[in-house]
Design an enzyme around this catalytic site. Structure first.
Site, PDB file in Angstrom:
ATOM      1  CG  ASP A  85      -2.092   0.910   1.058  1.00  0.00           C
ATOM      2  OD1 ASP A  85      -2.534   1.120  -0.082  1.00  0.00           O
ATOM      3  OD2 ASP A  85      -2.567   1.432   2.075  1.00  0.00           O
ATOM      4  CG  HIS A 117      -3.580  11.004   2.700  1.00  0.00           C
ATOM      5  ND1 HIS A 117      -4.695  10.823   3.499  1.00  0.00           N
ATOM      6  CD2 HIS A 117      -2.718  10.012   3.036  1.00  0.00           C
ATOM      7  CE1 HIS A 117      -4.512   9.770   4.281  1.00  0.00           C
ATOM      8  NE2 HIS A 117      -3.315   9.263   4.024  1.00  0.00           N
ATOM      9  NE  ARG A 145       4.115  12.034  11.272  1.00  0.00           N
ATOM     10  CZ  ARG A 145       3.176  11.533  10.478  1.00  0.00           C
ATOM     11  NH1 ARG A 145       2.194  10.827  10.991  1.00  0.00           N
ATOM     12  NH2 ARG A 145       3.209  11.743   9.175  1.00  0.00           N
ATOM     13  CD  GLU A 184      -5.948   5.313   4.644  1.00  0.00           C
ATOM     14  OE1 GLU A 184      -5.319   4.504   3.927  1.00  0.00           O
ATOM     15  OE2 GLU A 184      -5.409   6.021   5.513  1.00  0.00           O
ATOM     16  CD  GLU A 214      -5.313   3.131  -0.175  1.00  0.00           C
ATOM     17  OE1 GLU A 214      -4.652   2.339  -0.881  1.00  0.00           O
ATOM     18  OE2 GLU A 214      -5.072   3.344   1.024  1.00  0.00           O
ATOM     19  CG  ASP A 259      -5.655   0.802   3.586  1.00  0.00           C
ATOM     20  OD1 ASP A 259      -5.623  -0.357   4.025  1.00  0.00           O
ATOM     21  OD2 ASP A 259      -4.790   1.661   3.845  1.00  0.00           O
ATOM     22  NE  ARG A 306      -7.568   7.079   9.547  1.00  0.00           N
ATOM     23  CZ  ARG A 306      -6.873   6.853   8.444  1.00  0.00           C
ATOM     24  NH1 ARG A 306      -5.642   6.363   8.503  1.00  0.00           N
ATOM     25  NH2 ARG A 306      -7.395   7.109   7.270  1.00  0.00           N
ATOM     26  CD  GLN A 349      -2.910   4.479  10.590  1.00  0.00           C
ATOM     27  OE1 GLN A 349      -4.124   4.536  10.426  1.00  0.00           O
ATOM     28  NE2 GLN A 349      -2.050   4.899   9.683  1.00  0.00           N
ATOM     29  CE  LYS A 385      -3.480   2.055   7.307  1.00  0.00           C
ATOM     30  NZ  LYS A 385      -4.208   3.017   6.458  1.00  0.00           N
ATOM     31  CB  THR A 403      -7.806  -4.568   2.192  1.00  0.00           C
ATOM     32  OG1 THR A 403      -6.867  -4.360   3.247  1.00  0.00           O
ATOM     33  CG2 THR A 403      -7.615  -3.532   1.108  1.00  0.00           C
ATOM     34  CB  THR A 414      -5.787   8.279   1.288  1.00  0.00           C
ATOM     35  OG1 THR A 414      -5.677   7.238   2.246  1.00  0.00           O
ATOM     36  CG2 THR A 414      -7.112   8.970   1.466  1.00  0.00           C
ATOM     37  CD  GLU A 444      -6.743  13.491   3.824  1.00  0.00           C
ATOM     38  OE1 GLU A 444      -6.685  14.437   3.039  1.00  0.00           O
ATOM     39  OE2 GLU A 444      -6.622  12.300   3.454  1.00  0.00           O
TER      40      GLU A 444
END
Lengths: 428, 428
Positions: free
Chosen positions: A127, A134, A142, A197, A199, A231, A235, A238, A251, A255, A355, A369
């Site tokens: 992935d 994104h 961060r 997500e 994709e 995907d 969160r 994660q 993840k 999927t 994404t 997002e």
């Protein structure tokens, strides 16, 4: 653009001629289906119908190695043959289904009456993270001033993901348990931040021997076709598990992929140059540089339907409409990068594009997002930060270009089931 | 400990009775071999020989579903049957090969005359990080005071790795190209920091349905057997690509595994309690807690032989001797964690334990850690920071416990080939 794309080309399958249909004769995506009591086998979508490739072979309407491979319970062997075989098969299917050819209704099944399966046995799934907006939106938490990963402009950042949990559209997702931080403590509980997500799925053709890279000059030939991919991401899990080895259980819950593989032959009219790099960006490394039109003109949509919306007859609400064309890295660059260390990609291997977020509001292709602008407000009056039990997520997409008949991808959909009770006694 | 472990038990295959041999009759590891001109099939190592399971079936010396599955070109089906089938097969093999039974030399091939293959078709490969000293030593570069990943004490940190590039011992590794930082610039060049990681290979038994975790109480039953694993790593590539999604091309170059699968039945005498947690550590989460003796008393060794050493007849030099018993997380905990989100593990899936570093000098199980004490000095007078072309890395290991006949694992070895010229013109 060859004759199979001609805008005037019509099919004797009438539903394929309805303007705006996902599956006009210019598309001809391949998939694996079954009818009640029969085994999975290859088919091609045409309008509202599926052409049964095995039946067409048996009736003498198709022949050859590519058609035989396309009739199998997975498309892996067809994908191992590569793009020339796919192009030859496309020409035969187009001739068979074109207006003026003998109608063969016995070879068709209504799509509404078949079950769709995974199109391939997925051996490996990687992935990517190729949308700059994104990465910027999620990276700002961060590092406000430097939100992009250090390697972002130099290579398409990616991780190995989980092959065993890839499932076809329609498979429900059981809300997973996991470990995450809540009020300063680490808890083991059902995720409270389940996300999608949006994709693109990229299906690999042929095989390179371990130790032998596929150079960028040949990388486009390694892409058999594309589809839609969700995907699913937890969160909170994660965030806790990610440093330093990346996402894992957040993840591998599941999927989802759309069942129809749109071939790169069908995509020919929709290819475009990659967007130019911004002024301050470093140049593309030579081993990933190509002047081929490897970008794809696809608009991708994510919609949500809650149980209350469904009960009230309210249609799924589109929360994202994202331009795949703006992705920073192309699928061919992903292949060239992935094999640059000699890693072998197998026929039917799956790449996720990452994404597909665009830069403008409304183009955020995941809830994490979207949430940066506040919770989503749905037509039912409900709001969503993350997905709740019973919510259904539906992806659709459309490739469009001047002078070409637009094509679609079908659906990639999945609903959220409530978490199970933690299964058993914990002491071994 | 059942009769198959009895210290007095000897085999009619004389080499199996040599004290200190890796493959006494108490071991009986399974693998897949071929002889010149014949197809790969299952075998069992006994002393210096391989018992041909297909030949034993044909001769009426073995029977049953487990033996038939063990004779196949991969052990996936046998692994799908689980531990009871493996235990039954072990009992039959032990009886067949024990001193006093009729010698059957026609069923044997010298190990020196066979080619060993991957024991399974590896469908999924996940790699863990379960040694605290490994994480501490390498984490200090990032964060001197807080070197461990935030989740380290709460779960066995892991990432999905690459299944397609797993290869059996003996396959040479081509030095990969990749992108990394050198003198402040990003270059694309052959790696200059090629490393090994000394790990245990853990082979999965049976299958859990997607969405249905395997609880810790049953997780030990999901481990079919173990072997040795070299998680070859390009440290410069790794450092550049890793944030935030984890290692990718630095790891998918190749992963080597030893060809013999030592079953958990053979490991029974060597199981021990997990080391107690340190005083300041948080408690083990309930869903990962077990009081079973899930640690394993294995001493693992990595040795290096350079071309100059080989030419001078100098034996491989042991650079690491590491105690697997000290790992912070057990293989059963890895299984329970991996499936806790519902992720499905398939028969023959591969888990890597992570680098098996111990806390003391000489127990650093990769060059990146060893280098913290300075370059390695070899008996030839050569020094090594990272691996050079032609270097051969050899892993061996030994399980030992009071009152039990020690068993070994064979070898996991690989040599480094020089990087290829970058293959082709770069413009597509």
């Amino acid at each position: 653009m060859d004759a199979t794309h001609a805008p005037g080309l019509r099919s004797w399958v009438e539903s394929a001629n309805v303007p705006g249909h996902d599956f006009p004769i210019q598309n001809l995506p391949l998939g694996v289906f079954s009818t009640p009591g029969s085994r999975p086998r290859g088919g091609v979508a045409i309008g509202d119908m599926v052409l049964d490739i095995a039946a067409a072979l048996a009736a003498g309407r198709l022949s050859g190695a590519a058609a035989e491979a396309a009739a199998e319970p997975t498309l892996n062997r067809l994908m191992s043959y590569g793009q020339d075989a796919a192009a030859e098969l496309r020409a035969r299917l187009s001739a068979l289904l074109a207006e003026g050819a003998e109608p063969l209704p016995d070879l068709l099944h209504p799509q509404s009456a078949v079950t769709m399966h995974l199109p391939v046995e997925v051996r490996n799934f990687s992935d990517f993270m190729a949308s700059r907006p994104h990465c910027e939106r999620l990276g700002r938490a961060r590092n406000r001033d430097n939100p992009l990963p250090p390697a972002f402009h130099h290579l398409p950042v990616a991780y190995h993901s989980r092959a065993s949990s890839v499932r076809p559209s329609g498979t429900p997702l059981r809300r997973p348990w996991g470990q995450f931080q809540r009020d300063g403590a680490v808890v083991f509980a059902p995720t409270e931040a389940l996300d999608f997500e949006l994709e693109l799925a990229i299906w690999i053709a042929e095989e390179n021997v371990l130790g032998e890279p596929t150079p960028i000059s040949a990388a486009d030939r390694r892409i058999f076709g594309i589809g839609l991919l969700n995907d699913w991401s937890a969160r909170d899990i994660q965030r806790f598990e990610m440093p330093p080895l990346g996402p894992f259980l957040s993840k591998s819950v599941m999927t989802s992929v759309s069942p129809w593989v749109v071939t790169m032959q069908a995509m020919a009219p929709f290819m475009a140059p990659l967007p130019p790099r911004a002024a301050g960006d470093p140049p593309c490394p030579a081993h990933l540089h190509s002047s081929r039109p490897d970008a794809m003109r696809i608009t991708m949509r994510a919609a949500i339907q809650t149980p209350r919306m469904a009960a009230a007859g309210i249609a799924p609400h589109v929360v994202t409409e994202a331009p795949f064309e703006e992705m920073y890295w192309s699928a061919a660059q992903m292949v060239a990068h992935h094999t640059s260390n000699g890693c072998n990609l197998l026929p039917g291997d799956l790449l996720g594009s990452g994404t597909v977020s665009g830069s403008r509001p409304g183009q955020e292709a995941c809830l994490a997002e979207l949430l940066l602008r506040g919770p989503i407000i749905l037509p039912s009056g409900e709001t969503r930060r993350f997905l709740e039990d019973g919510d259904c997520v539906i992806f659709t997409a459309r490739a469009e270009a001047p002078g070409a008949v637009p094509i679609g991808f079908g659906e990639c959909r999945g609903s959220v089931l409530p978490a199970a009770a933690w299964p058993v006694s914990e002491e071994g």
